[in-house]
Design an enzyme around this catalytic site. Structure first.
Site, PDB file in Angstrom:
ATOM      1  N   CYS A 113       0.818  -1.228   0.000  1.00 56.66           N
ATOM      2  CA  CYS A 113       0.000   0.000   0.000  1.00 56.66           C
ATOM      3  C   CYS A 113       0.849   1.273   0.000  1.00 56.66           C
ATOM      4  O   CYS A 113       0.322   2.360  -0.226  1.00 56.66           O
ATOM      5  CB  CYS A 113      -0.944   0.011   1.193  1.00 56.66           C
ATOM      6  SG  CYS A 113      -2.140  -1.340   1.136  1.00 56.66           S
ATOM      7  N   HIS A 121      -3.341   7.501   2.438  1.00 61.64           N
ATOM      8  CA  HIS A 121      -3.726   6.183   1.920  1.00 61.64           C
ATOM      9  C   HIS A 121      -5.088   5.846   2.507  1.00 61.64           C
ATOM     10  O   HIS A 121      -5.346   6.074   3.688  1.00 61.64           O
ATOM     11  CB  HIS A 121      -2.687   5.143   2.330  1.00 61.64           C
ATOM     12  CG  HIS A 121      -3.131   3.736   2.085  1.00 61.64           C
ATOM     13  ND1 HIS A 121      -3.660   3.332   0.878  1.00 61.64           N
ATOM     14  CD2 HIS A 121      -3.144   2.644   2.897  1.00 61.64           C
ATOM     15  CE1 HIS A 121      -3.972   2.050   0.955  1.00 61.64           C
ATOM     16  NE2 HIS A 121      -3.669   1.614   2.169  1.00 61.64           N
ATOM     17  N   ASN A 136     -10.088  -0.051   0.204  1.00 59.59           N
ATOM     18  CA  ASN A 136      -8.622   0.057   0.164  1.00 59.59           C
ATOM     19  C   ASN A 136      -8.129  -0.488  -1.183  1.00 59.59           C
ATOM     20  O   ASN A 136      -8.197  -1.691  -1.423  1.00 59.59           O
ATOM     21  CB  ASN A 136      -8.038  -0.739   1.333  1.00 59.59           C
ATOM     22  CG  ASN A 136      -6.521  -0.653   1.402  1.00 59.59           C
ATOM     23  OD1 ASN A 136      -5.872  -0.212   0.464  1.00 59.59           O
ATOM     24  ND2 ASN A 136      -5.966  -1.091   2.514  1.00 59.59           N
TER      25      ASN A 136
HETATM   26  N1  COA Z   1     -18.330  -8.617   9.450  1.00 59.02           N
HETATM   27  C1  COA Z   1     -18.846  -8.891  10.653  1.00 59.02           C
HETATM   28  N2  COA Z   1     -18.085  -9.237  11.709  1.00 59.02           N
HETATM   29  C2  COA Z   1     -16.753  -9.305  11.517  1.00 59.02           C
HETATM   30  C3  COA Z   1     -16.160  -9.031  10.278  1.00 59.02           C
HETATM   31  C4  COA Z   1     -17.003  -8.675   9.222  1.00 59.02           C
HETATM   32  N3  COA Z   1     -16.549  -8.386   7.993  1.00 59.02           N
HETATM   33  N4  COA Z   1     -14.838  -9.169  10.400  1.00 59.02           N
HETATM   34  C5  COA Z   1     -14.590  -9.527  11.674  1.00 59.02           C
HETATM   35  N5  COA Z   1     -15.745  -9.597  12.355  1.00 59.02           N
HETATM   36  C6  COA Z   1     -15.968  -9.934  13.758  1.00 59.02           C
HETATM   37  C7  COA Z   1     -14.880 -10.821  14.309  1.00 59.02           C
HETATM   38  O1  COA Z   1     -15.153 -12.169  14.029  1.00 59.02           O
HETATM   39  C8  COA Z   1     -14.954 -10.520  15.783  1.00 59.02           C
HETATM   40  O2  COA Z   1     -16.035 -11.224  16.350  1.00 59.02           O
HETATM   41  P1  COA Z   1     -15.906 -11.895  17.796  1.00 59.02           P
HETATM   42  O3  COA Z   1     -15.651 -10.763  18.723  1.00 59.02           O
HETATM   43  O4  COA Z   1     -17.244 -12.541  17.955  1.00 59.02           O
HETATM   44  O5  COA Z   1     -14.756 -12.828  17.676  1.00 59.02           O
HETATM   45  C9  COA Z   1     -15.330  -9.043  15.813  1.00 59.02           C
HETATM   46  O6  COA Z   1     -15.873  -8.742  14.532  1.00 59.02           O
HETATM   47  C10 COA Z   1     -14.131  -8.147  16.084  1.00 59.02           C
HETATM   48  O7  COA Z   1     -13.100  -8.536  15.210  1.00 59.02           O
HETATM   49  P2  COA Z   1     -11.752  -7.757  15.180  1.00 59.02           P
HETATM   50  O8  COA Z   1     -10.880  -8.313  14.102  1.00 59.02           O
HETATM   51  O9  COA Z   1     -11.166  -7.670  16.563  1.00 59.02           O
HETATM   52  O10 COA Z   1     -12.288  -6.328  14.760  1.00 59.02           O
HETATM   53  P3  COA Z   1     -11.568  -4.945  14.783  1.00 59.02           P
HETATM   54  O11 COA Z   1     -12.321  -4.024  15.632  1.00 59.02           O
HETATM   55  O12 COA Z   1     -10.098  -5.078  15.002  1.00 59.02           O
HETATM   56  O13 COA Z   1     -11.791  -4.485  13.283  1.00 59.02           O
HETATM   57  C11 COA Z   1     -10.586  -4.327  11.226  1.00 59.02           C
HETATM   58  C12 COA Z   1     -11.248  -5.265  12.232  1.00 59.02           C
HETATM   59  C13 COA Z   1      -9.948  -5.195  10.159  1.00 59.02           C
HETATM   60  C14 COA Z   1     -11.639  -3.432  10.616  1.00 59.02           C
HETATM   61  C15 COA Z   1      -9.517  -3.469  11.953  1.00 59.02           C
HETATM   62  O14 COA Z   1      -8.666  -4.292  12.703  1.00 59.02           O
HETATM   63  C16 COA Z   1      -8.711  -2.666  11.005  1.00 59.02           C
HETATM   64  O15 COA Z   1      -9.204  -1.792  10.340  1.00 59.02           O
HETATM   65  N6  COA Z   1      -7.377  -2.896  10.936  1.00 59.02           N
HETATM   66  C17 COA Z   1      -6.514  -2.227  10.024  1.00 59.02           C
HETATM   67  C18 COA Z   1      -6.631  -2.934   8.714  1.00 59.02           C
HETATM   68  C19 COA Z   1      -6.050  -2.151   7.575  1.00 59.02           C
HETATM   69  O16 COA Z   1      -6.376  -1.035   7.371  1.00 59.02           O
HETATM   70  N7  COA Z   1      -5.190  -2.833   6.827  1.00 59.02           N
HETATM   71  C20 COA Z   1      -4.641  -2.350   5.633  1.00 59.02           C
HETATM   72  C21 COA Z   1      -3.475  -1.461   5.894  1.00 59.02           C
HETATM   73  S1  COA Z   1      -2.756  -1.047   4.382  1.00 59.02           S
END
Ligand code: COA
Length: 330
Positions: free
Chosen positions: A118, A257, A287
């Site tokens: 990215c 980004h 993204n």
């Molecule tokens: N829809 C519904 N529920 C979802 C889901 C989706 N698409 N993806 C994950 N979940 C659930 C998980 O299973 C988890 O459930 P549980 O608590 O019952 O186990 C819950 O949501 C929380 O998951 P978690 O991964 O801890 O969520 P989060 O608050 O960390 O959010 C992201 C997940 C990916 C949105 C977040 O971590 C994020 O934005 N990270 C940065 C990613 C990024 O930008 N990467 C690219 C950089 S270039």
């Protein structure tokens, strides 16, 4: 950091390409166990474009590049080099850049792909800036072009809802700037690049042509990426401001980004920037990795927000981890 000199890389044109097919969160929720509410709340994403089979990184990159050259008023035959930030090339080789060179008829240009996930566009701007300042070439087409829909694991709802496809391009051209105009004159003022390979395992693609296992799916520990993102990005933008003797108040627009609205807001808040000075397209594009910054930059230039003379700060973070910033006066 690149030192100021009388020869500058000036941004003279932008162009984009987005696949025709739009997939809303609600449509995605028909094939993945997710919801519009969850995606919107956690990421700010409402929809993304997904490429059709013919819409490859080179096809989309050529379309964006052609538009950027037209905007710059530069004939393809006059172009010096093509740099393509992509993690989803058409072939292991030849590079996406040479496919684009052929499609554009940019017969005098050399070209290569740049793998920085990215951060590919920021890395590309930095390399192009150095080549232009050094006098190696007089013009560079910097493209970010990605088809992440082809490397997403649709069994993993934590990643497949976050990404989309598209391409964006800018033309940078060498211009001489008088020493007294080094702050007010147009051009790339500085770039700052970083990497930390110790964090390679929190965001990666698990296959490539150099390995037997070519399943090639994106794998991410979203929480860990999130944890590092805001502080590393805030560091990279502060570094850019400090190096140029500027403060956040001098910045007209931040073009970050587009990974996640919460990360974008976090960096904007750390800088103390009003939300209207931060360009956001993650809601429409999701993204798009190396394509996200040129897509956002193009939108803000064409809708008239970013104008000639404006100081624009770009930042990105991606797999590697890689991250960096670029400060450009339009
Ligand atoms: N829809 C519904 N529920 C979802 C889901 C989706 N698409 N993806 C994950 N979940 C659930 C998980 O299973 C988890 O459930 P549980 O608590 O019952 O186990 C819950 O949501 C929380 O998951 P978690 O991964 O801890 O969520 P989060 O608050 O960390 O959010 C992201 C997940 C990916 C949105 C977040 O971590 C994020 O934005 N990270 C940065 C990613 C990024 O930008 N990467 C690219 C950089 S270039």
């Amino acid at each position: 950091m690149s030192e100021p000199s009388s020869r500058r890389a000036v941004l003279t044109g932008t162009g984009i390409y987005l696949p025709e097919k739009i997939v809303t969160n609600a449509e995605l929720a028909e094939r993945v166990d997710t919801s519009d509410e969850w995606i919107t709340e956690r990421t700010g994403i409402k929809q993304r474009h997904f490429a059709a089979p013919h819409e490859t990184a080179s096809f989309m990159g050529a379309a964006a590049g052609r538009a950027a050259l037209e905007a710059a008023g530069l004939a393809p035959e006059a172009l010096g080099a093509i740099i393509v930030g992509t993690s989803t090339p058409d072939n292991a080789f030849p590079s996406t850049a040479v496919h684009i060179q052929a499609a554009l008829g940019a017969n005098k240009a050399f070209g290569f792909d740049l793998a920085a996930a990215c951060s590919g566009f920021i890395y590309g701007i930095s390399v192009a800036d150095a080549m232009l300042r050094a006098g190696q070439v007089d013009s560079v087409l910097v493209i970010g072009s990605e088809v992440y829909s082809r490397i997403l694991n649709f069994e993993d709802r934590g990643t497949c809802v976050l990404f989309g496809d598209g391409a964006g391009a800018v033309v940078l051209q060498a211009r001489d700037v008088a020493p007294e105009d080094t702050k007010s004159g147009a051009g790339v003022l500085s770039t700052h690049l970083h990497a930390d390979g110790r964090l390679a395992d929190i965001l990666y693609v698990d296959g490539a042509t150099g390995r037997r296992d070519m399943s090639a799916h994106l794998v991410m520990n979203g929480r860990e990426v999130f944890r590092h993102a805001v502080s590393l990005l805030a560091g990279a933008v502060t570094e850019a401001l400090t190096a140029n003797g500027l403060t956040a108040a001098d910045i007209d627009f931040l073009v970050p980004h587009q990974a996640n609205k919460r990360i974008i807001d976090g960096v904007g808040k750390k800088l103390g920037l009003a939300p209207e000075r931060v360009v956001v397209t993650v809601d429409k594009h999701a993204n798009t990795s190396a394509a996200s910054i040129p897509l956002a930059l193009h939108e803000a230039i064409t809708d008239g927000r970013i104008k000639p003379g404006h100081l624009v700060l770009l930042e990105a973070l991606g797999g590697g981890l890689t991250w960096g910033s670029a400060l450009i006066r339009l």
